[in-house]
Design an enzyme around this catalytic site. Structure first.
Site, PDB file in Angstrom:
ATOM      1  CB  CYS A 131     101.892 -41.721  55.534  1.00 51.93           C
ATOM      2  SG  CYS A 131     100.920 -40.620  53.773  1.00 51.93           S
ATOM      3  CB  CYS A 138     102.823 -46.537  49.276  1.00 52.05           C
ATOM      4  SG  CYS A 138     102.369 -44.363  48.752  1.00 52.05           S
ATOM      5  CB  CYS A 141      88.690 -47.501  45.978  1.00 49.74           C
ATOM      6  SG  CYS A 141      89.996 -47.335  47.399  1.00 49.74           S
ATOM      7  CD  GLU A 166      95.269 -55.197  48.049  1.00 46.47           C
ATOM      8  OE1 GLU A 166      94.137 -54.213  48.642  1.00 46.47           O
ATOM      9  OE2 GLU A 166      96.182 -55.830  48.763  1.00 46.47           O
ATOM     10  CB  CYS A 197      99.013 -44.861  55.278  1.00 42.53           C
ATOM     11  SG  CYS A 197      98.700 -45.845  53.781  1.00 42.53           S
TER      12      CYS A 197
HETATM   13  N1  SAH Z   1      98.469 -41.945  48.286  1.00 41.95           N
HETATM   14  C1  SAH Z   1      97.008 -40.823  48.063  1.00 41.95           C
HETATM   15  C2  SAH Z   1      95.388 -41.631  47.941  1.00 41.95           C
HETATM   16  C3  SAH Z   1      96.044 -43.305  48.792  1.00 41.95           C
HETATM   17  S1  SAH Z   1      95.137 -42.774  49.918  1.00 41.95           S
HETATM   18  C4  SAH Z   1      96.934 -40.160  49.459  1.00 41.95           C
HETATM   19  O1  SAH Z   1      97.970 -40.513  49.975  1.00 41.95           O
HETATM   20  O2  SAH Z   1      96.203 -39.243  48.998  1.00 41.95           O
HETATM   21  C5  SAH Z   1      93.779 -41.925  50.103  1.00 41.95           C
HETATM   22  C6  SAH Z   1      93.208 -41.453  51.503  1.00 41.95           C
HETATM   23  O3  SAH Z   1      93.914 -42.880  52.619  1.00 41.95           O
HETATM   24  C7  SAH Z   1      94.059 -40.444  52.018  1.00 41.95           C
HETATM   25  O4  SAH Z   1      93.965 -39.630  52.330  1.00 41.95           O
HETATM   26  C8  SAH Z   1      95.104 -41.199  53.334  1.00 41.95           C
HETATM   27  O5  SAH Z   1      95.099 -40.326  54.126  1.00 41.95           O
HETATM   28  C9  SAH Z   1      93.942 -41.952  53.994  1.00 41.95           C
HETATM   29  N2  SAH Z   1      94.355 -43.347  54.561  1.00 41.95           N
HETATM   30  C10 SAH Z   1      95.356 -44.088  54.566  1.00 41.95           C
HETATM   31  N3  SAH Z   1      96.020 -44.709  56.034  1.00 41.95           N
HETATM   32  C11 SAH Z   1      94.619 -44.598  56.708  1.00 41.95           C
HETATM   33  C12 SAH Z   1      93.831 -45.077  57.574  1.00 41.95           C
HETATM   34  N4  SAH Z   1      94.930 -46.733  58.555  1.00 41.95           N
HETATM   35  N5  SAH Z   1      92.671 -45.076  58.137  1.00 41.95           N
HETATM   36  C13 SAH Z   1      92.025 -43.748  57.569  1.00 41.95           C
HETATM   37  N6  SAH Z   1      92.513 -43.411  56.304  1.00 41.95           N
HETATM   38  C14 SAH Z   1      93.760 -43.556  55.516  1.00 41.95           C
HETATM   39 FE1  SF4 Z   2     101.057 -43.836  50.784  1.00 41.69          FE
HETATM   40 FE2  SF4 Z   2     100.456 -42.394  52.215  1.00 41.69          FE
HETATM   41 FE3  SF4 Z   2      98.280 -42.441  50.673  1.00 41.69          FE
HETATM   42 FE4  SF4 Z   2      99.077 -44.661  51.747  1.00 41.69          FE
HETATM   43  S1  SF4 Z   2      98.243 -42.102  53.015  1.00 41.69           S
HETATM   44  S2  SF4 Z   2      98.936 -44.526  50.022  1.00 41.69           S
HETATM   45  S3  SF4 Z   2     101.566 -43.744  52.184  1.00 41.69           S
HETATM   46  S4  SF4 Z   2     100.923 -40.852  50.191  1.00 41.69           S
END
Ligand code: SAH
Ligand code: SF4
Length: 402
Positions: A170, A166, A159, A126, A173
């Site tokens: 988290c 992943c 992006c 994606e 997410c």
């Molecule tokens: N894995 C990496 C990069 C991808 S996630 C990371 O976690 O940094 C990119 C950003 O999206 C991260 O800052 C994450 O905290 C945020 N993110 C994840 N789920 C989210 C959500 N449901 N709403 C808003 N931001 C979110």
């Molecule tokens: Fe992976 Fe966490 Fe980033 Fe989502 S926010 S992509 S689970 S590292």
């Protein structure tokens, strides 16, 4: 294409209503067993040339053809002799650049793409195009003075995903729900960018685009392929690492390796902080138990920042959990105590099915920003882009089986 729509509803619309283009692939069969050039660096391309009995300069011609001129077919690389092109095809070589299989377009102009993985892989990748960015780069040292908009999308941001799914888990997410399906190759990561640049006719060097490695996956858990892609994008495609930001959830060994990268190929760094202290962070990001905030900050300190460059701390506001005024004060203290040139990007949590959090109250994000700013921490709001097509932060998850 036998596309199966897993309908996801957002604000009364289903994502499949936003599909504007489904590309039917006809080349499935002839591709089987062919070798892909896209993703190879100069040294590897030189080996390919040698294998064909061709001189070393052919490697540069191939690299320029596929990366600089974005040619997707060997026959289009007319700097190579006809005989050589024929020989390449006979030996089963192909450019093999990832193709866009499906496009979802948001009411706000954001596009989300399902991009074909490498041959043999059914799982799509994606990628998101935001024609006007999402303000995420504000205040991190990437704007040049006097820079002016030339085109509607002159601040466009792509992006990019680094993995399918992943492993980090988290709690807020949607991508985490997939678990790790697989790592993307360097070619698949760089290919997302080149394919999207091509779709929008972007002239690299003349027109500005930002890249954020913030799509699916944790780039620092696929480090070699991620950095391999960055090197291709900088050295071959001609993009500037100062217009690229990689976001990590806080993988300390990855940050330490990243700190050793030469500044000519090192993107800017964003850390997903997402909580004001270790206690809450461990709840919402269980990896914090392994690498708590202090360990992450110590690793970040090893990065030699360029003049005016700042570290970005990303902070997702989860209603009632991380969005209270006392949290804002705690974040301000934490960021100030690091002593790092830093800024904070606030992101209102984007909802996803089966994720037990709520969005912050209306006005809550702005109130949070005011507290941080009053405490002297430069703070910006990331505008949610493409929520209606599940393109916003943390919402990427295959909605269609490709
Ligand atoms: N894995 C990496 C990069 C991808 S996630 C990371 O976690 O940094 C990119 C950003 O999206 C991260 O800052 C994450 O905290 C945020 N993110 C994840 N789920 C989210 C959500 N449901 N709403 C808003 N931001 C979110
Ligand atoms: Fe992976 Fe966490 Fe980033 Fe989502 S926010 S992509 S689970 S590292």
């Amino acid at each position: 294409m036998a596309a199966q729509h897993e309908k996801m509803h957002y604000a009364g619309r289903s994502v499949s209503e936003n599909v504007i283009q489904i590309v039917t692939r006809t080349d499935e069969q002839p591709d089987a067993g062919r070798r892909t050039l896209f993703g190879l660096g100069r040294t590897e391309l030189a080996a390919v040339a040698a294998e064909l009995g061709e001189p070393g300069f052919r490697a540069s011609q191939i690299a320029d053809g596929i990366y600089k001129h974005r040619l997707a077919d060997i026959n289009e690389i007319t700097t190579l002799s006809k005989a050589m092109r024929r020989k390449m095809s006979e030996r089963g070589l192909k450019v093999g650049r990832p193709e866009i299989l499906q496009v979802f377009r948001s009411v706000d102009g954001t596009e989300r793409y399902l991009v074909q993985g490498e041959s043999g892989s059914l799982q799509t990748v994606e990628t998101v195009w935001m024609p006007e960015g999402d303000e995420g780069e504000a205040g991190d040292g990437s704007q040049e003075e006097g820079e002016e908009a030339q085109k509607a999308w002159s601040r466009a941001t792509i992006c990019v995903s680094s993995q399918v799914g992943c492993a980090v888990n988290c709690q807020f997410c949607l991508t985490a729900k997939l678990g790790l399906q697989r790592n993307l190759t360097a070619g698949e990561i760089a290919g997302q960018v080149v394919t999207v640049l091509d779709r929008h006719g972007v002239e690299v060097g003349r027109e500005r685009v930002n890249l954020v490695f913030m799509g699916m996956g944790e780039p620092f858990l696929n480090y070699d392929n991620f950095m391999g892609a960055v090197r291709l994008l900088v050295e071959e495609v001609g993009l500037s690492p100062q217009r690229m930001t990689v976001s990590t959830s806080g993988i300390v060994p990855g940050i330490e390796r990243f700190a050793q990268e030469p500044s000519e190929v090192r993107p800017k760094l964003a850390i997903s902080l997402n909580a004001p202290n270790d206690e809450i962070r461990s709840e919402v990001m269980p990896l914090n138990r392994k690498w708590p905030i202090a360990a992450v900050v110590d690793a970040v300190r090893q990065v030699k920042l360029r003049p005016r460059e700042r570290i970005t701390f990303e902070y997702v506001l989860l209603g009632g959990v991380t969005d209270q005024p006392e949290h804002a004060r705690e974040v301000a203290r934490l960021v100030r105590r690091t002593g790092l040139p830093a800024k904070v990007n606030l992101i209102a949590w984007n909802p996803g099915p089966g994720i037990p959090f709520s969005m912050p109250q209306p006005g809550g994000v702005e109130a949070f920003r005011r507290v941080l700013s009053a405490e002297g921490v430069p703070t910006y709001l990331r505008r949610p882009r493409g929520r209606d097509i599940y393109a916003a932060c943390g919402q990427l998850k295959r909605t269609v089986e490709g």
